[in-house]
Write a protein that holds these residues in place. Sequence first.
Motif, PDB file in Angstrom:
ATOM      1  N   HIS A 128       0.685 -24.343  54.753  1.00 24.05           N
ATOM      2  CA  HIS A 128       1.727 -25.146  54.106  1.00 24.05           C
ATOM      3  C   HIS A 128       3.052 -24.865  54.793  1.00 24.05           C
ATOM      4  O   HIS A 128       3.128 -24.044  55.698  1.00 24.05           O
ATOM      5  CB  HIS A 128       1.822 -24.766  52.620  1.00 24.05           C
ATOM      6  CG  HIS A 128       2.288 -23.366  52.382  1.00 24.05           C
ATOM      7  ND1 HIS A 128       1.461 -22.257  52.492  1.00 24.05           N
ATOM      8  CD2 HIS A 128       3.505 -22.852  52.084  1.00 24.05           C
ATOM      9  CE1 HIS A 128       2.145 -21.162  52.244  1.00 24.05           C
ATOM     10  NE2 HIS A 128       3.400 -21.489  52.002  1.00 24.05           N
ATOM     11  N   ASP A 130       7.390 -24.330  53.650  1.00 20.45           N
ATOM     12  CA  ASP A 130       8.341 -24.195  52.547  1.00 20.45           C
ATOM     13  C   ASP A 130       9.677 -24.793  52.990  1.00 20.45           C
ATOM     14  O   ASP A 130       9.962 -24.882  54.181  1.00 20.45           O
ATOM     15  CB  ASP A 130       8.512 -22.717  52.168  1.00 20.45           C
ATOM     16  CG  ASP A 130       7.186 -22.090  51.738  1.00 20.45           C
ATOM     17  OD1 ASP A 130       6.540 -22.641  50.841  1.00 20.45           O
ATOM     18  OD2 ASP A 130       6.781 -21.062  52.329  1.00 20.45           O
ATOM     19  N   HIS A 191       2.709 -22.417  58.028  1.00 20.21           N
ATOM     20  CA  HIS A 191       2.184 -21.052  58.074  1.00 20.21           C
ATOM     21  C   HIS A 191       0.980 -20.917  57.163  1.00 20.21           C
ATOM     22  O   HIS A 191       0.829 -21.662  56.199  1.00 20.21           O
ATOM     23  CB  HIS A 191       3.259 -20.004  57.734  1.00 20.21           C
ATOM     24  CG  HIS A 191       3.965 -20.233  56.425  1.00 20.21           C
ATOM     25  ND1 HIS A 191       4.923 -21.208  56.257  1.00 20.21           N
ATOM     26  CD2 HIS A 191       3.862 -19.603  55.225  1.00 20.21           C
ATOM     27  CE1 HIS A 191       5.384 -21.165  55.015  1.00 20.21           C
ATOM     28  NE2 HIS A 191       4.749 -20.210  54.361  1.00 20.21           N
TER      29      HIS A 191
HETATM   30 CO    CO Z   1       4.938 -20.144  52.299  1.00 23.60          CO
END
Ligand code: CO
Length: 383
Positions: A128, A130, A191
Amino acid sequence: MPYAFPHFDAAAFLRDTWQRRPLLIRNPWGQWHNPLEPDELAGLGCEPGIESRLVVGSDSQWQVEHGPLPESRFADLEGSPWTLLVQAVDQIVPDVAALIAPFRFIPDWRIDDVMVSYASDGGGVGPHYDQYDVFLIQGLGRRRWRVGPKCDEATPLLPHHDLRLLADFHAEADYVLEPGDILYLPPGFAHDGVALGDDCMTYSIGFRAPSRADLVGDFADDLIEHMAEDDRYADPGLAQQANPGEITADALARLHAMVTEALADKQAFASWFGRHASQPKYPDNDWRPDAPVSADDVRAMLQDGQVLERNPASRLAFVRRQDGGATLFADGQDFVVPMALAESLCAQQHVGGEVGWLDDETALDVLVALFNQGSLVVEDDED
Ligand code: CO
Ligand code: SIN
């Protein structure tokens, strides 16, 4: 135990790395101590009022459960890899809050919280990205991190998944983190971290960056609270126009100025932003003392040698005033204070009687207000 990075070059990091590129930092702590036991984290995952998630599964077969979890839940987790993630542990565990100290070369208002995760062998939350910068500190055990390219809103995600997992993940770097190692990721970088063996704990120092939409919307909401009903559009000397249907350039310029002049008020912006940025993360948590204290009580505490400390759940910040003083922001409230008091509270995060606040009625009143709203607490007696 105070944490520090004995050999870390913060200036070089800010110049070359911060917000620019991922970086693996091999144990910069000198001696690393894992500040929280897995059992303690599991306990927090079962407590109401604490934000936690349990992610069970691997390889695109993930299930998410939101806490508080029943204690019995951990007994039936045999089989599938799992990860428990608990938000804002720094607000509850002082030794976890202490992890933030070496990262304070970045301003406090940018820091969000410390999330702590525990994973069983093979556990992770899937690939995913962020929206925020994060320092991922390996606390216990080992984790393999694979890092991919920078993503954005156009990057395809797996459908209907509340983990917002990437549909295609291609790693460009691959690291195994040992206790004390840190992986820094700027916003947006793909990551995927997978526990190598059981007892894998990761501490994520997470930052925040307000969106333009939130800034404009929330500042405007604050401004309109102080706007008068009779502060309205006016057009004396109105020029006759050829077509009554036209909204003329003159009218638009006057209307637009009404909006931009209000938004351009820098003092109002500083006051609002300080209050906004210092809002507590969990406003429902009430940290106020059982009974309010008076100025005499606070004077007596300070004379007694007691130290008033920042509550780890509190957010403090200040801005300089043109008169040489400061506006101190604490948990959404603002106070006009002497600069030295703002500096001492914000940098050292505590204040004692030695500086002479006892004779300064204004400063003392602010300390009383901060104590009574739960932003300051009395240091635990360590004897
Ligand atoms: Co993350
Ligand atoms: C974790 O701690 O397991 C996940 C942290 C992250 O990927 O943001």
